[in-house]
Motif scaffolding. Structure first.
Motif, short mmCIF file in Angstrom:
data_model
loop_
_atom_site.label_atom_id
_atom_site.label_comp_id
_atom_site.label_asym_id
_atom_site.label_seq_id
_atom_site.Cartn_x
_atom_site.Cartn_y
_atom_site.Cartn_z
N SER A 38 0.97 -1.17 -0.01
CA SER A 38 -0.07 -0.02 0.14
C SER A 38 0.89 1.41 0.04
CB SER A 38 -0.96 0.02 1.45
OG SER A 38 -1.80 -1.00 1.24
N LEU A 39 1.97 1.36 0.69
CA LEU A 39 2.78 2.46 0.72
C LEU A 39 3.35 2.61 -0.60
CD1 LEU A 39 4.01 4.71 2.54
CD2 LEU A 39 5.91 3.15 3.18
N GLY A 40 4.02 1.61 -1.28
CA GLY A 40 4.56 1.86 -2.49
C GLY A 40 3.39 2.20 -3.48
N PHE A 41 2.21 1.62 -3.46
CA PHE A 41 1.42 2.14 -4.28
C PHE A 41 0.90 3.55 -4.37
CE2 PHE A 41 -3.02 2.42 -6.03
CZ PHE A 41 -3.06 1.80 -7.04
N VAL A 42 0.95 4.02 -2.89
CA VAL A 42 0.41 5.41 -2.79
C VAL A 42 1.61 6.27 -3.23
CG1 VAL A 42 -0.18 7.03 -0.81
CG2 VAL A 42 -1.41 4.95 -0.99
N LEU A 43 2.78 6.01 -2.85
CA LEU A 43 3.79 6.85 -3.44
C LEU A 43 4.11 6.72 -4.79
CD1 LEU A 43 6.57 8.48 -2.62
CD2 LEU A 43 7.75 6.12 -2.42
N ALA A 44 3.68 5.73 -5.53
CA ALA A 44 3.83 5.92 -7.00
C ALA A 44 2.54 6.60 -7.44
CB ALA A 44 3.74 4.34 -7.71
N THR A 45 1.68 6.60 -7.09
CA THR A 45 0.34 7.41 -7.53
C THR A 45 0.76 8.87 -7.21
OG1 THR A 45 -1.06 5.58 -7.07
CG2 THR A 45 -2.10 7.91 -6.88
N GLY A 46 1.36 9.01 -6.02
CA GLY A 46 1.69 10.64 -5.73
C GLY A 46 2.54 11.19 -6.91
N LEU A 47 3.73 10.30 -7.33
CA LEU A 47 4.64 10.72 -8.21
C LEU A 47 3.88 10.92 -9.69
CD1 LEU A 47 7.74 8.42 -7.03
CD2 LEU A 47 7.27 10.96 -6.94
N LEU A 48 3.18 10.01 -10.13
CA LEU A 48 2.22 10.18 -11.31
C LEU A 48 1.54 11.41 -11.22
CD1 LEU A 48 1.20 6.47 -11.85
CD2 LEU A 48 2.72 7.97 -13.27
N HIS A 49 0.87 11.89 -9.90
CA HIS A 49 0.26 13.21 -9.91
C HIS A 49 1.26 14.05 -10.01
CE1 HIS A 49 -3.33 11.50 -8.69
NE2 HIS A 49 -3.05 11.37 -7.25
N VAL A 50 2.49 14.08 -9.54
CA VAL A 50 3.38 15.34 -9.72
C VAL A 50 4.09 15.17 -11.22
CG1 VAL A 50 6.10 15.73 -9.11
CG2 VAL A 50 4.41 14.91 -7.39
N LEU A 51 3.92 14.30 -11.98
CA LEU A 51 4.27 14.23 -13.17
C LEU A 51 3.20 15.05 -14.20
CD1 LEU A 51 5.94 13.41 -16.02
CD2 LEU A 51 4.41 11.34 -15.82
N GLY A 52 1.97 14.53 -13.74
CA GLY A 52 0.98 15.42 -14.52
C GLY A 52 0.94 17.00 -14.01
N ILE A 53 1.39 17.22 -12.78
CA ILE A 53 1.53 18.76 -12.60
C ILE A 53 2.57 19.49 -13.50
CG2 ILE A 53 2.18 20.32 -10.90
CD1 ILE A 53 0.89 18.42 -8.83
N GLY A 54 3.59 18.63 -13.95
CA GLY A 54 4.73 19.06 -14.49
C GLY A 54 4.04 19.20 -16.04
N ILE A 55 3.67 18.20 -16.46
CA ILE A 55 2.97 18.30 -17.78
C ILE A 55 1.99 19.59 -18.07
CG2 ILE A 55 1.15 17.08 -19.42
CD1 ILE A 55 2.66 14.62 -18.56
N GLY A 56 1.13 19.39 -16.83
CA GLY A 56 0.06 20.62 -16.93
C GLY A 56 0.74 21.89 -16.76
N GLU A 57 1.65 22.11 -15.94
CA GLU A 57 2.54 23.50 -15.88
C GLU A 57 3.06 23.78 -17.12
OE1 GLU A 57 2.57 25.76 -13.39
OE2 GLU A 57 1.17 24.55 -11.96
N LEU A 58 3.64 22.89 -17.81
CA LEU A 58 4.52 22.99 -18.88
C LEU A 58 3.32 23.51 -20.19
CD1 LEU A 58 7.21 23.03 -20.46
CD2 LEU A 58 6.87 20.50 -20.82
N GLY A 59 2.43 22.82 -20.11
CA GLY A 59 1.24 22.93 -21.20
C GLY A 59 0.78 24.39 -21.00
N VAL A 60 0.45 24.55 -19.95
CA VAL A 60 -0.14 26.07 -19.86
C VAL A 60 0.93 27.00 -20.08
CG1 VAL A 60 -0.76 27.85 -17.78
CG2 VAL A 60 -1.55 25.41 -17.84
N ARG A 61 2.24 27.14 -19.76
CA ARG A 61 3.28 27.92 -20.19
C ARG A 61 3.38 28.04 -21.64
NH1 ARG A 61 5.87 26.55 -14.79
NH2 ARG A 61 5.24 28.26 -13.49
N LEU A 62 3.66 26.80 -22.24
CA LEU A 62 3.97 26.70 -23.59
C LEU A 62 2.91 26.80 -24.66
CD1 LEU A 62 6.55 24.17 -23.54
CD2 LEU A 62 7.31 26.31 -23.59
N SER A 63 1.94 26.20 -24.41
CA SER A 63 0.81 26.23 -25.43
C SER A 63 -0.60 25.62 -24.60
CB SER A 63 1.17 25.56 -26.81
OG SER A 63 0.15 25.19 -27.29
N GLY A 64 -1.57 26.31 -24.35
CA GLY A 64 -2.66 25.67 -23.94
C GLY A 64 -3.23 24.66 -24.87
N ALA A 65 -2.99 24.89 -26.17
CA ALA A 65 -3.62 24.04 -27.19
C ALA A 65 -2.86 22.69 -27.09
CB ALA A 65 -3.26 24.82 -28.63
N ALA A 66 -1.42 22.83 -27.00
CA ALA A 66 -0.97 21.24 -26.59
C ALA A 66 -1.31 20.72 -25.60
CB ALA A 66 0.49 21.45 -26.55
#
Length: 192
Positions: free
Chosen positions: A142-170
């Motif tokens: 459970s601990l490993g699963f929740v940690l990996a889930t959190g890291l995937l959320h962080v990856l998504g935040i990075g994608i979202g932040e980059l997408g907002v800054r570079l091109s909302g269309a992307a």
């Protein structure tokens, strides 16, 4: 470009591959690896972070915190043996809906975004909670699963932040591609 490549690879993942209900071995390592084994969970987690980033504060952090906390509730419901219908279809729908939220730039109110994410988290948690009793080390898993889930959320935040800054269309294109994959997952879940 990397996000597109990763998304393309997810197209080849089996429907609800992370929810095989065949039993789990190991502890922390197996739990950490598990979210990466199914495109449905992986894409939903990344989308939670990306949509939160697209919406900005306070949802940039609220959505990635809401998901794992509610996922624990879903897992508990499964462990208690409470029935829940259409779990796999709901998980597939989560990929479609979260991708569509990003694609359409839905500016959801805080309560609506949190409620939608919590509802989907309940289903994801329930699916994984059904598998948990056969894990060799449920706490470590459970601990490993929740940690990996959190890291995937962080990856998504990075994608979202980059997408907002570079091109909302992307970012919208990313969301549309995820929604299309989610539609495929949903179709497969409904005909299964």
């Amino acid at each position: 470009m990397r996000a597109s490549a990763a998304l393309s690879l997810c197209l080849y993942a089996g429907t609800a591959a992370a929810h095989s209900s065949t039993g789990l071995s190991g502890g922390f390592g197996a739990g950490f690896a598990h979210p990466f084994g199914g495109g449905d969970h992986l894409l939903a987690m990344v989308c939670v972070g990306a949509w939160g980033a697209q919406l900005g504060a306070p949802l940039r952090l609220a959505l990635p915190l809401t998901f794992p906390l509610t996922m624990v509730v879903g897992a508990a419901l499964a462990l208690w043996g409470l029935p829940m219908a259409a779990v796999e279809s709901g998980i597939a729908l989560s990929v479609l809906a979260l991708g569509a939220c990003i694609a359409c730039r839905w500016r959801a109110p805080v309560w609506a975004a949190c409620a939608l994410v919590a509802g989907f988290a309940l289903l994801h948690g329930y699916a994984h909670g059904r598998e948990l009793p056969v894990a060799a080390d449920p706490a470590g898993y459970s601990l490993g699963f929740v940690l990996a889930t959190g890291l995937l959320h962080v990856l998504g935040i990075g994608i979202g932040e980059l997408g907002v800054r570079l091109s909302g269309a992307a970012l919208c294109g990313f969301g549309a591609a995820v929604a299309a994959v989610g539609a495929g997952f949903l179709y497969s879940a409904l005909v299964a």
